[in-house]
Design a protein around this motif. Structure first.
Motif, PDB file in Angstrom:
ATOM      1  N   PHE A   1       0.933  -1.195  -0.055  1.00 21.94           N
ATOM      2  CA  PHE A   1      -0.085  -0.024   0.136  1.00 21.94           C
ATOM      3  C   PHE A   1       0.868   1.225  -0.035  1.00 21.94           C
ATOM      4  O   PHE A   1       0.460   2.149  -0.486  1.00 21.94           O
ATOM      5  CB  PHE A   1      -0.990   0.060   1.070  1.00 21.94           C
ATOM      6  N   THR A   2       2.251   1.197   0.380  1.00 23.34           N
ATOM      7  CA  THR A   2       2.953   2.367   0.324  1.00 23.34           C
ATOM      8  C   THR A   2       3.346   2.546  -1.031  1.00 23.34           C
ATOM      9  O   THR A   2       3.533   1.897  -1.728  1.00 23.34           O
ATOM     10  CB  THR A   2       4.138   2.087   1.450  1.00 23.34           C
ATOM     11  N   ARG A   3       3.855   3.772  -1.248  1.00 20.57           N
ATOM     12  CA  ARG A   3       4.589   3.855  -2.429  1.00 20.57           C
ATOM     13  C   ARG A   3       5.541   5.048  -2.263  1.00 20.57           C
ATOM     14  O   ARG A   3       5.525   5.788  -1.132  1.00 20.57           O
ATOM     15  CB  ARG A   3       3.380   4.720  -3.488  1.00 20.57           C
ATOM     16  N   THR A   4       6.478   5.126  -3.267  1.00 28.02           N
ATOM     17  CA  THR A   4       7.797   6.223  -2.826  1.00 28.02           C
ATOM     18  C   THR A   4       7.071   7.692  -3.051  1.00 28.02           C
ATOM     19  O   THR A   4       6.256   7.777  -3.704  1.00 28.02           O
ATOM     20  CB  THR A   4       8.711   6.032  -3.796  1.00 28.02           C
ATOM     21  N   ARG A   5       7.903   8.506  -2.562  1.00 25.21           N
ATOM     22  CA  ARG A   5       7.681   9.897  -2.603  1.00 25.21           C
ATOM     23  C   ARG A   5       8.726  10.661  -3.198  1.00 25.21           C
ATOM     24  O   ARG A   5       9.854  10.147  -2.680  1.00 25.21           O
ATOM     25  CB  ARG A   5       7.302  10.551  -1.338  1.00 25.21           C
ATOM     26  N   LYS A   6       8.671  11.726  -3.858  1.00 26.27           N
ATOM     27  CA  LYS A   6       9.563  12.679  -4.479  1.00 26.27           C
ATOM     28  C   LYS A   6      10.361  13.446  -3.286  1.00 26.27           C
ATOM     29  O   LYS A   6      11.526  13.470  -3.324  1.00 26.27           O
ATOM     30  CB  LYS A   6       9.208  13.612  -5.493  1.00 26.27           C
ATOM     31  N   GLU A   7       9.313  13.946  -2.573  1.00 25.27           N
ATOM     32  CA  GLU A   7      10.188  14.880  -1.369  1.00 25.27           C
ATOM     33  C   GLU A   7       9.553  14.190   0.014  1.00 25.27           C
ATOM     34  O   GLU A   7       8.675  13.634   0.095  1.00 25.27           O
ATOM     35  CB  GLU A   7       9.166  16.308  -1.661  1.00 25.27           C
ATOM     36  N   ALA A   8      10.347  14.308   0.832  1.00 31.29           N
ATOM     37  CA  ALA A   8      10.272  14.153   2.386  1.00 31.29           C
ATOM     38  C   ALA A   8       9.439  15.392   3.026  1.00 31.29           C
ATOM     39  O   ALA A   8       9.373  16.527   2.258  1.00 31.29           O
ATOM     40  CB  ALA A   8      11.535  13.952   3.155  1.00 31.29           C
ATOM     41  N   PRO A   9       8.482  15.335   4.014  1.00 28.43           N
ATOM     42  CA  PRO A   9       8.079  16.452   4.712  1.00 28.43           C
ATOM     43  C   PRO A   9       8.921  17.439   4.819  1.00 28.43           C
ATOM     44  O   PRO A   9      10.263  17.363   5.020  1.00 28.43           O
ATOM     45  CB  PRO A   9       7.607  15.881   5.992  1.00 28.43           C
ATOM     46  N   LYS A  10       8.513  18.712   4.785  1.00 30.40           N
ATOM     47  CA  LYS A  10       9.549  19.953   4.767  1.00 30.40           C
ATOM     48  C   LYS A  10      10.040  19.995   5.983  1.00 30.40           C
ATOM     49  O   LYS A  10      11.218  20.415   6.243  1.00 30.40           O
ATOM     50  CB  LYS A  10       8.562  21.130   4.558  1.00 30.40           C
ATOM     51  N   ASP A  11       9.482  19.633   7.230  1.00 24.17           N
ATOM     52  CA  ASP A  11      10.080  19.756   8.390  1.00 24.17           C
ATOM     53  C   ASP A  11      10.947  18.752   8.839  1.00 24.17           C
ATOM     54  O   ASP A  11      11.605  18.758   9.926  1.00 24.17           O
ATOM     55  CB  ASP A  11       8.915  19.884   9.643  1.00 24.17           C
TER      56      ASP A  11
END
Ligand code: ATP
Ligand code: MG
Length: 435
Positions: free
Chosen positions: A25-35
């Motif tokens: 169910f997870t997928r990769t993301r281009k960006e991590a959270p800003k904080d």
């Protein structure tokens, strides 16, 4: 099948199964959270290993649990090997117990999370467990003949840490292995204490951290001049350690002074200053803790004597963060084989060609039949995206099945760590992966 090293009784956890990426169910993301400022958490979030709930508080997702359980299993096997017995203590703790050792006070312990029962009674959330375990042992230990005993647990500790900028390397909720030893006399107590050092180094060797992990002299506490920390060289670590590899000496900055140097027979300029992360530590309490708690046994003459105690921690989630920090490259995470979530990332590049899809599925089955854990990228997305995701996720071996590889009667194999690409005939794949 997975945990070949230990005996059958070491295998508490089920053999891990392989998985299709379309089911994850997870997928990769281009960006991590800003904080999120820590590299380890940024990469782990982007790759889908963890989810950030708030600063210093992270949830573990399917990929993350697999890594965590593998680290725990290595630790479990090594602690079992020094005759420690696994238990799980409670998260809620009694105020009175910690008052008896003067450690309930927030001035003394500054990381407590506390709450109240409905009737107003105060309780604490476990940030450590020597008090509850020592207290519990009163019910089981009465004679020197009952000793020595060692127990350990894996548990989520709660600590109201001031700073939480190191990702999973410093959590407000984090998994620790904590072990406690009980002995009837100083000699057997010290023998056990010493036996934990090679056991700990076995753990760090198996995690691929052995060469960079040093048994370090650190601030002692109740009984001894020094305690011992296991410090791993790591840019993102919060500690500073002075090391002399040739002499096998490492000193935490906290205790670096003329007296320490003289004690250990080194000079300041023989030592190299490095950033390190404390991945574990061992404490010798002598008889102090048990005296405070009233934990005693009858000796051979029938006289009550305070039990000798030691405590031994390993930061399970911190170790996971250290592995990411140390081994990641610009493309993503690089797991050591011993804790990788899967051994093989099987990537199907079919472009709608059913023969290729059939061959990739056949390969998936064959790998599983040989006990190899596979993440099968059976998604209908571009090749470039699949490759980038595989690099981010960091599984040690990538295998590609495509029209091109099929035409040559084999698969393309890439080593994540070195980037080396080779071509293997179908008949050689299993042999290559199991050698
Ligand atoms: P530190 O000096 O880093 O705060 P500590 O001296 O408080 O560590 P212990 O209480 O002895 O450490 O805990 C045992 C082990 O648990 C440590 O060696 C470390 O690896 C890990 N650990 C401690 N605090 C944290 C935390 N907040 N998050 C993750 N791991 C931790
Ligand atoms: Mg601390």
């Amino acid at each position: 099948m997975l945990f070949v090293r230990g005996s059958a009784s070491d295998t508490m956890w089920p053999t891990y199964i392989s998985m299709r990426q379309t089911q994850l169910f997870t997928r990769t993301r281009k960006e991590a959270p800003k904080d999120e400022v820590a590299k380890n958490a940024q990469l782990l979030i982007r790759a889908g290993y963890i989810h950030k709930e708030m600063a210093g508080v992270y949830a573990y997702l399917p990929l993350g649990i697999r890594v965590l359980e593998k680290i725990k299993q290595i630790v479990r096997e090594e602690m079992n090997a020094i005759n420690s017995q696994e238990i799980v203590m409670t998260a809620l703790q009694r105020k009175e117990l910690w008052e008896s050792t003067s450690r309930w006070d927030d001035e003394v312990v500054d990381v407590w999370f506390k709450s109240k029962l409905k009737d107003g009674a105060e309780v604490g959330f476990g940030w450590s467990h020597e008090e509850p375990i020592g207290e519990m042992m009163k019910s089981y230990l009465s004679s020197y003949k009952d000793l020595p005993v060692s127990v350990y647990q894996f548990q989520t500790k709660m600590r109201n840490e001031k700073r939480a900028k190191s990702g999973i390397m410093r959590g407000r909720e984090f998994v620790m292995k904590d072990m406690y030893s009980f002995a009837a006399d100083e000699q057997s107590h010290l023998a056990y204490y010493e036996s934990t050092k090679p056991a700990y180094m076995n753990v760090f060797n198996r995690l691929g951290l052995g060469d960079d992990t040093f048994i370090t002299f650190a601030a002692g506490g109740a009984f001894t001049k020094f305690s011992h920390e296991f410090q791993t060289i790591c840019e993102a670590g919060e500690d500073i350690t002075y090391i002399n590899k040739a002499k096998g000496i490492a000193i935490n900055e906290e205790v670096l002074n003329d007296e320490t140097l003289k004690d250990l027979g080194v000079t300041r300029d023989e030592l190299e200053k490095v950033n390190t992360a404390e991945v574990g530590n061992i404490f010798n309490f002598g008889q102090q803790k048990s005296t405070d708690l009233g934990l005693s046994v009858k000796d051979a003459e029938g006289k009550e004597t305070a039990v000798w105690m030691g405590s031994y921690g390993i930061g399970i989630t911190r170790v996971m963060g250290v592995l990411v920090e140390k081994f990641a490259d610009e493309k993503g995470i690089v797991w050591p084989k011993s804790v990788a979530p899967f051994q093989v990332h099987l990537v199907m590049i079919s472009g709608g060609n059913e023969d290729v899809a059939a061959e990739a599925n056949r390969m998936y089955d064959e790998l599983q039949e040989h006990g190899i854990e596979v993440l099968f990228d059976d998604r209908d997305v571009r090749a470039g995206e699949k490759f980038a995701d595989a690099e981010l996720i960091g599984i040690p071996t990538r295998i590609v099945v495509s029209e091109k590889t099929m035409a040559q009667g084999g698969v393309e194999v890439m080593d994540r760590k070195t980037g080396t690409v080779s071509f293997l005939a179908d008949s050689k794949v299993i042999e290559h992966l199991t050698e």
